[in-house]
Scaffold this motif. Structure first.
Motif, PDB file in Angstrom:
ATOM      1  N   HIS A 191      -0.223   0.623   1.018  1.00 40.60           N
ATOM      2  CA  HIS A 191       0.157   1.687   0.087  1.00 40.60           C
ATOM      3  C   HIS A 191      -1.055   2.535  -0.306  1.00 40.60           C
ATOM      4  CE1 HIS A 191       4.398   1.299  -0.817  1.00 40.60           C
ATOM      5  NE2 HIS A 191       4.296  -0.014  -0.940  1.00 40.60           N
ATOM      6  N   LEU A 192      -2.175   1.891  -0.613  1.00 41.74           N
ATOM      7  CA  LEU A 192      -3.371   2.636  -1.016  1.00 41.74           C
ATOM      8  C   LEU A 192      -3.824   3.586   0.086  1.00 41.74           C
ATOM      9  CD1 LEU A 192      -5.412  -0.200  -2.771  1.00 41.74           C
ATOM     10  CD2 LEU A 192      -4.152   1.657  -3.867  1.00 41.74           C
ATOM     11  N   LEU A 193      -3.737   3.129   1.325  1.00 40.76           N
ATOM     12  CA  LEU A 193      -4.160   3.969   2.445  1.00 40.76           C
ATOM     13  C   LEU A 193      -3.186   5.109   2.701  1.00 40.76           C
ATOM     14  CD1 LEU A 193      -5.425   1.150   4.823  1.00 40.76           C
ATOM     15  CD2 LEU A 193      -6.833   2.846   3.642  1.00 40.76           C
TER      16      LEU A 193
ATOM     17  N   PHE B 180      -3.690   9.009   3.380  1.00 47.12           N
ATOM     18  CA  PHE B 180      -3.578   9.490   4.755  1.00 47.12           C
ATOM     19  C   PHE B 180      -2.173   9.933   5.150  1.00 47.12           C
ATOM     20  CE2 PHE B 180      -7.376   6.801   4.725  1.00 47.12           C
ATOM     21  CZ  PHE B 180      -8.290   7.730   5.205  1.00 47.12           C
ATOM     22  N   TYR B 181      -1.214   9.807   4.272  1.00 48.98           N
ATOM     23  CA  TYR B 181       0.079  10.454   4.472  1.00 48.98           C
ATOM     24  C   TYR B 181       0.192  11.556   3.430  1.00 48.98           C
ATOM     25  CZ  TYR B 181       5.094  11.356   4.623  1.00 48.98           C
ATOM     26  OH  TYR B 181       6.322  11.980   4.721  1.00 48.98           O
ATOM     27  N   ARG B 182      -0.142  12.780   3.827  1.00 48.28           N
ATOM     28  CA  ARG B 182      -0.178  13.925   2.925  1.00 48.28           C
ATOM     29  C   ARG B 182       0.769  14.998   3.471  1.00 48.28           C
ATOM     30  NH1 ARG B 182      -1.494  12.268  -1.505  1.00 48.28           N
ATOM     31  NH2 ARG B 182      -1.722  14.453  -2.104  1.00 48.28           N
TER      32      ARG B 182
ATOM     33  N   LEU C 192     -10.794  13.387  -1.186  1.00 47.36           N
ATOM     34  CA  LEU C 192      -9.616  12.803  -0.552  1.00 47.36           C
ATOM     35  C   LEU C 192      -8.751  12.116  -1.603  1.00 47.36           C
ATOM     36  CD1 LEU C 192      -8.540  12.507   2.391  1.00 47.36           C
ATOM     37  CD2 LEU C 192      -9.511  10.210   2.383  1.00 47.36           C
ATOM     38  N   PRO C 193      -7.474  12.473  -1.720  1.00 46.06           N
ATOM     39  CA  PRO C 193      -6.624  11.840  -2.736  1.00 46.06           C
ATOM     40  C   PRO C 193      -6.561  10.326  -2.553  1.00 46.06           C
ATOM     41  CG  PRO C 193      -5.541  13.772  -1.809  1.00 46.06           C
ATOM     42  CD  PRO C 193      -6.746  13.496  -0.952  1.00 46.06           C
ATOM     43  N   ARG C 194      -6.636   9.612  -3.639  1.00 46.29           N
ATOM     44  CA  ARG C 194      -6.551   8.153  -3.593  1.00 46.29           C
ATOM     45  C   ARG C 194      -6.194   7.641  -4.978  1.00 46.29           C
ATOM     46  NH1 ARG C 194     -12.445   6.515  -1.814  1.00 46.29           N
ATOM     47  NH2 ARG C 194     -12.595   8.696  -1.207  1.00 46.29           N
ATOM     48  N   LEU C 195      -5.719   6.414  -5.041  1.00 48.40           N
ATOM     49  CA  LEU C 195      -5.560   5.731  -6.319  1.00 48.40           C
ATOM     50  C   LEU C 195      -6.877   5.028  -6.615  1.00 48.40           C
ATOM     51  CD1 LEU C 195      -1.967   4.215  -6.018  1.00 48.40           C
ATOM     52  CD2 LEU C 195      -2.667   6.362  -7.078  1.00 48.40           C
ATOM     53  N   ALA C 196      -7.406   5.257  -7.794  1.00 53.37           N
ATOM     54  CA  ALA C 196      -8.760   4.808  -8.102  1.00 53.37           C
ATOM     55  C   ALA C 196      -8.763   3.645  -9.072  1.00 53.37           C
ATOM     56  CB  ALA C 196      -9.577   5.963  -8.688  1.00 53.37           C
ATOM     57  N   GLY C 197      -9.803   2.832  -8.962  1.00 49.87           N
ATOM     58  CA  GLY C 197     -10.055   1.737  -9.889  1.00 49.87           C
ATOM     59  C   GLY C 197     -11.548   1.549 -10.048  1.00 49.87           C
TER      60      GLY C 197
ATOM     61  N   GLY D  35     -14.139  10.003 -15.175  1.00 50.14           N
ATOM     62  CA  GLY D  35     -14.556  10.719 -13.974  1.00 50.14           C
ATOM     63  C   GLY D  35     -14.900   9.776 -12.831  1.00 50.14           C
ATOM     64  N   PHE D  36     -13.921   9.500 -11.976  1.00 52.60           N
ATOM     65  CA  PHE D  36     -14.114   8.558 -10.866  1.00 52.60           C
ATOM     66  C   PHE D  36     -14.991   9.173  -9.791  1.00 52.60           C
ATOM     67  CE2 PHE D  36     -12.595   6.919  -6.704  1.00 52.60           C
ATOM     68  CZ  PHE D  36     -12.966   5.576  -6.856  1.00 52.60           C
ATOM     69  N   ARG D  37     -15.998   8.441  -9.374  1.00 56.60           N
ATOM     70  CA  ARG D  37     -16.866   8.840  -8.270  1.00 56.60           C
ATOM     71  C   ARG D  37     -16.896   7.691  -7.269  1.00 56.60           C
ATOM     72  NH1 ARG D  37     -20.972   9.999 -10.984  1.00 56.60           N
ATOM     73  NH2 ARG D  37     -22.394   8.283 -10.523  1.00 56.60           N
ATOM     74  N   PRO D  38     -16.192   7.821  -6.128  1.00 52.50           N
ATOM     75  CA  PRO D  38     -16.019   6.668  -5.228  1.00 52.50           C
ATOM     76  C   PRO D  38     -17.306   6.230  -4.556  1.00 52.50           C
ATOM     77  CG  PRO D  38     -15.172   8.674  -4.206  1.00 52.50           C
ATOM     78  CD  PRO D  38     -15.512   9.024  -5.625  1.00 52.50           C
ATOM     79  N   MET D  39     -17.363   4.936  -4.304  1.00 49.27           N
ATOM     80  CA  MET D  39     -18.424   4.383  -3.470  1.00 49.27           C
ATOM     81  C   MET D  39     -18.310   4.955  -2.065  1.00 49.27           C
ATOM     82  SD  MET D  39     -18.129   0.358  -4.569  1.00 49.27           S
ATOM     83  CE  MET D  39     -19.462  -0.171  -3.487  1.00 49.27           C
TER      84      MET D  39
END
Length: 428
Positions: free
Chosen positions: A112-114, A118-120, A270-275, A290-294
């Motif tokens: 689901h997270l992927l 990647f399904y946009r 890139l859209p994503r669900l963040a934690g 303010g999420f900043r991904p690894m």
């Protein structure tokens, strides 16, 4: 290569020459009805317990006992960075770079997270291609994902089905369907190895075809990781995920792996669900908005690592690496599966009685044979169970047999073949 023979003596000779034979003793083998180790041919559903797993988990119990919360930062394997200890081995497992993999969550959660990323779908590019009869979790995940975008599953999801009279998909038919969908195709998501038939898909060809029409391409590798050799980076796959409790022997409900190609390693847009566990660790504990991904796949993490399942997984991965990794395991797997196929085909049963629906080409299958039993299939399955042979039953009439190279022997396969031969003789 010496031609296969059906005798116990031949199987024993193969076992004596097997460079991996010692790894069988590194696992707990469930006992059969007679109290002796049974014949476990169900590693495609749940792998067996490595004997090193208890010590691996006990180490983390000790850290918890003696360090409490400080176990996140101190001890033999600080929990703060535990997922990093799995990256190198996981990358080798799936043919990726360490930055492209992370171990986290469970399989369908990761799928689901992927798919969020990647399904946009757009107004014109919204279709998703999958194999018909995929494992239900994949079907449900895709149904719910297309509904999240306000689309109807019957319109957005396109299913691949074999040609009439055939059980598996042809690569040319898959790529032709991709070309036919063209600019309407948003995402391709297939199982790397189909759970029901055991067919291994040509992931390189499928990825090339998908990219040619502008689609993203991903794979559910639940039945592929630890089963066949994978080269996800070289194949240019966009994303993938896998469980660890089948061929990876990491425990029921075990943790899951994720792969994201390095082209997306630094894509905060890139859209994503963040934690918070996927946030830049340099200021993770500042607790700011303010999420900043690894960088890389690790940026899809949500919560703290599951330390106890990860400890089991690390122990299991270490065994696979000690055995020589996937090249060595695959060599034995092909021989085990080939021997099982020989034993079944030598019965000369008509396809209307017993039919192997897994491809005959070793390159097009993993370590599994799916046997379609047209008459009294459940009776055969029950007969095998009474004789200490653990297989897997799939409705309406398929028995899956999966010899695993780390703990199955050629004698296991020979005894299973002899049991099926005995049942056939009794049923006539």
């Amino acid at each position: 290569m010496t031609p296969y023979q059906p005798t116990p003596e031949f199987a024993a000779a193969l076992d004596s020459q097997d460079p991996l034979r010692g790894f069988r003793d590194r696992f707990h083998l469930p006992p059969g009805p007679d109290g002796q180790p049974g014949i476990y041919l169900c590693g495609n559903s749940l792998g067996l317990l490595p004997k090193t797993a208890r010590a691996a988990v006990e180490q983390e119990f000790t850290a918890w006992e003696q360090l409490g919360v400080e176990g996140h930062f101190h001890g033999t394997s600080p929990w703060m960075h535990y997922h990093e200890t799995l990256a190198a081995a996981s990358a080798r497992l799936v043919g990726a770079k360490p930055v492209e993999v992370v171990v986290m969550n469970n399989l369908t959660t990761n799928l689901h997270l992927l798919l969020i990323s990647f399904y946009r779908p757009t107004v014109t590019r919204y279709k998703v291609l999958m194999e018909g009869g995929a494992f239900p979790s994949d079907q449900y995940a895709l149904e719910s994902q297309v509904r999240l975008h306000g689309l109807a599953p019957d319109e957005a999801i396109v299913e691949l089905v074999p040609r009439p009279g055939e059980h598996t998909l042809r690569t040319e038919d898959i790529t032709a369907r991709i070309q036919e969908l063209g600019e309407s195709l948003a995402t391709v998501i297939l199982g790397g190895v189909n759970y029901y038939t055991g067919q291994a898909f040509d992931m390189a060809a499928i990825t090339t075809a998908g990219h040619a029409v502008g689609a993203t391409v991903g794979f559910d590798l639940a039945h592929a990781a630890g089963n066949i050799e994978l080269h996800l980076h070289d194949w240019d796959v966009d994303f993938a995920c896998w469980c660890t409790y089948k061929y990876l022997n990491s425990g029921p409900g075990g943790t899951s792996g994720v792969y994201v190609h390095e082209r997306f390693a630094n894509r905060p847009d890139l859209p994503r669900l963040a934690g918070w566990w996927g946030h830049d660790p340099a200021d993770r504990f500042k607790m700011k908005k303010g999420f900043r991904p690894m960088e890389g796949a690790a940026g899809w993490q949500l919560s703290n690592g599951q330390i106890f399942p990860m400890a089991i997984h690390r122990a299991a991965l270490a065994l696979m690496e000690e055995a020589g990794g996937m090249p060595a395991l695959r060599r034995k797997s092909e021989r085990l599966t080939g021997y099982l196929e020989f034993l079944l085909r030598r019965l000369n049963l008509p396809a209307t009685t017993l039919e192997i629906i897994t491809p005959a080409d070793p390159a097009a299958r993993g370590g599994q044979l799916s046997v379609l039993v047209h008459r009294n299939g459940r009776a055969l399955f029950d007969f095998l169970a009474r004789n200490g042979i653990v297989a897997d039953w799939r409705e309406p009439n398929v028995i899956r047999l999966a010899p695993v190279p780390l703990y199955n022997s050629f004698m296991d396969v020979q005894r299973a073949g002899a049991a099926i031969e005995k049942w056939v003789a009794q049923a006539e």
